[in-house]
Design an enzyme around this catalytic site. Structure first.
Site, PDB file in Angstrom:
ATOM      1  N   ASN A   4      11.455 156.723 -18.150  1.00  0.00           N
ATOM      2  CA  ASN A   4      11.209 155.452 -18.837  1.00  0.00           C
ATOM      3  C   ASN A   4       9.724 155.151 -18.702  1.00  0.00           C
ATOM      4  O   ASN A   4       9.219 155.068 -17.588  1.00  0.00           O
ATOM      5  CB  ASN A   4      12.044 154.345 -18.176  1.00  0.00           C
ATOM      6  CG  ASN A   4      11.734 152.956 -18.702  1.00  0.00           C
ATOM      7  OD1 ASN A   4      11.937 151.975 -18.001  1.00  0.00           O
ATOM      8  ND2 ASN A   4      11.263 152.846 -19.925  1.00  0.00           N
ATOM      9  N   GLY A   5       9.056 154.988 -19.831  1.00  0.00           N
ATOM     10  CA  GLY A   5       7.630 154.680 -19.802  1.00  0.00           C
ATOM     11  C   GLY A   5       6.883 155.553 -20.782  1.00  0.00           C
ATOM     12  O   GLY A   5       7.471 156.115 -21.699  1.00  0.00           O
ATOM     13  N   TYR A  20      10.763 139.593 -22.605  1.00  0.00           N
ATOM     14  CA  TYR A  20      11.691 140.005 -23.657  1.00  0.00           C
ATOM     15  C   TYR A  20      12.636 141.133 -23.281  1.00  0.00           C
ATOM     16  O   TYR A  20      13.814 141.108 -23.619  1.00  0.00           O
ATOM     17  CB  TYR A  20      10.877 140.438 -24.885  1.00  0.00           C
ATOM     18  CG  TYR A  20      11.653 141.165 -25.967  1.00  0.00           C
ATOM     19  CD1 TYR A  20      12.437 140.463 -26.877  1.00  0.00           C
ATOM     20  CD2 TYR A  20      11.595 142.550 -26.083  1.00  0.00           C
ATOM     21  CE1 TYR A  20      13.148 141.125 -27.868  1.00  0.00           C
ATOM     22  CE2 TYR A  20      12.301 143.215 -27.084  1.00  0.00           C
ATOM     23  CZ  TYR A  20      13.075 142.499 -27.967  1.00  0.00           C
ATOM     24  OH  TYR A  20      13.773 143.148 -28.939  1.00  0.00           O
TER      25      TYR A  20
END
Ligand code: AMP
Length: 466
Positions: free
Chosen positions: A109-110, A250
């Site tokens: 992730n990233g 968000y």
């Protein structure tokens, strides 16, 4: 295209549970918001490695039979989001390979800011890539022959890569969690009886009734095997901590606890502060569901203006709904959200959303609210204007498409057609988290914690034909 730039992802891992893959499947359900495009699980039972991945939601990719074929006490899982057209099953994760030191599976992730450079170097030495993923670059680095053992090769690989990376790795009978030294993306450790769990967000621990132990620290590499967990910090002296503030605004689920705080409570505080920074007389506060709801609650409490759920969201829109044959204007917006006319008619309304990126969706929504009878619309946004693209894993478009990069607030107000428009200030945003200096705010300020050579470099990377 370098996929990394466009990726949001969710990670999950289990060590030491006889239903490891089944727990991972459940964990991925709780992380679905982090990626709807593909899902995958790899598991290990002491002898063999199993894996299944596919395109779509967790519920599209897995069924009882597929989950039950994933045997073993170790598993990792991944959900992936990408907006690029070049998305294929090949790019679904975890990436799984057999190589000279055994079998390894990785979920990332990233976004690596030097992913393309590393890939070009590896290709120049003859490496053949099967995907366009940063995770595969990490695997190629791992497979270099000069290291004594897996741990040494992993440390070597991790020291080469730069940018945002939370990783879950399964190396046969070992589960490994990694957070980059800046701590951009979340990753936490949980316990379920004698088993250890890794998850992007605590909401996934809650679902499987695992106990939250702690977040991995920035720069921590956590090895979990039958002897239990063991940590190393291979990245040397500590770097600037740079948690992604947009996770709080968000991206993360409000019922998660990340970067040391409750996401819902942070979002409520953003709403309180927004009310203080941009007061206005109005009859109602209305959130854009679901993204604007916690901030709208905070704004309503602070201003004592009643909150109404004036926009209803349809939760069942799959990725592939069939478009109407006849042209229905703003169909995409209509199918997702519908205002309640009886609430809005003749009212001065404060509409709260978490962010404006391109402005196009917001414009279509505002039009619908006026059509439903609202007299005034005061738009309030619980983050500052997004002016700079993200190179660390949030999908924002180029500066050309970011409405706030090229327009004044007044221009944006006119474009949206709202009565007034108020964004939260950067100071206001940072006042709502407990450790403001530990956040990356590059998308608002242009202060990029890890340099990447400017936007031109991004396009050089993107259009290299990967
Ligand atoms: P727009 O008005 O077209 O800029 O869209 C704004 C809406 O997109 C808001 O409701 C946001 O919650 C949502 N949003 C914000 N960031 C992202 C993102 N990275 N990916 C998808 N949607 C987003």
């Amino acid at each position: 295209m370098s996929e990394g730039i466009k990726e949001h992802c969710g990670l999950f891992g289990v060590y030491g549970h006889k239903e490891a893959a089944r727990l991972t499947y459940l964990g991925l359900y709780a992380l679905q918001h982090r990626g709807e495009e593909s899902a995958g699980i790899a598991s290990f039972d002491g002898n063999s490695v199993y894996s299944h991945k596919g395109m779509g939601l967790v519920s599209d990719v897995f069924d009882e039979e597929k989950v039950s074929r994933l045997g073993g006490h170790v598993a990792i899982g991944h959900v992936r989001y990408s907006t690029t057209g070049s998305t294929t099953l090949k790019n679904a994760q975890p990436v799984l390979v057999d190589y000279s030191r055994g079998t390894v599976a990785i979920g990332h992730n990233g976004n690596l800011v030097n992913g393309a450079i590393l890939r070009a170097e590896l290709e120049a030495r003859g490496a053949i890539f099967q995907t366009t993923l940063d995770s595969e670059t990490i695997i190629h680095l791992l497979a270099r022959p000069e290291h004594k053992n897996f741990e040494e090769s992993l440390v070597f690989a991790l020291k080469q890569i730069k940018g945002a990376f939370s990783l879950v790795i399964m190396k046969e009978d070992q589960l490994i969690g990694v957070r980059d030294p800046h701590g951009w993306r979340p990753l936490c450790l949980g316990r379920l009886g004698g088993a250890y769990i890794l998850a992007s967000e605590t909401c996934a621990l809650d679902l499987i009734e695992a106990e939250f132990v702690r977040e991995l620290e920035p720069g921590e590499v956590l090895f979990i095997n039958k002897k239990g967990p063991r940590s190393i910090k291979p990245f040397g002296e500590s770097k600037r901590v740079a948690h992604c503030i947009f996770e709080q605004i968000y991206f993360a689920r409000p019922d998660s606890y990340i970067f040391g705080e409750s996401v819902h409570l942070v979002r409520q505080k953003l709403g309180h502060r927004l009310a203080q920074e941009h007061p206005v007389n109005a009859d109602l506060v209305i959130p854009v569901p679901d993204s604007g709801t916690p901030a709208a609650l905070g704004l309503s409490h602070e201003s004592s203006i009643p909150l109404e759920m004036g926009i209803i969201r349809n939760h069942y829109i799959g990725r592939t709904f069939i478009q109407p044959l006849q042209h229905i204007r703003d169909f995409g917006v209509k199918v997702k959200l519908n205002p309640i006319r009886e609430l809005l008619k003749g009212k001065r309304v404060i509409v709260v959303d978490d962010s404006i990126v391109r402005g196009t969706t917001s414009k279509a929504r505002i039009k619908k609210l006026f059509q439903a009878g609202a007299k005034e619309i005061h738009m309030r946004i619980s983050c500052p204007p997004i002016k700079y693209p993200c190179f660390y894993g949030i999908d924002f478009p180029t500066r050309k498409e970011l409405i706030a990069a090229n327009n004044s607030i007044e221009d944006i107000r006119k474009f949206l057609g709202v009565t007034t428009l108020g964004y939260l200030s950067v100071e206001g945003l940072l006042s709502c988290v407990s450790c403001p200096k530990n956040y990356c705010t590059a998308c608002f300020t242009g202060d990029y914690p890890v340099p990447f050579g400017g936007e031109a470099n991004k396009f050089a990377t993107e259009y290299k034909g990967y």
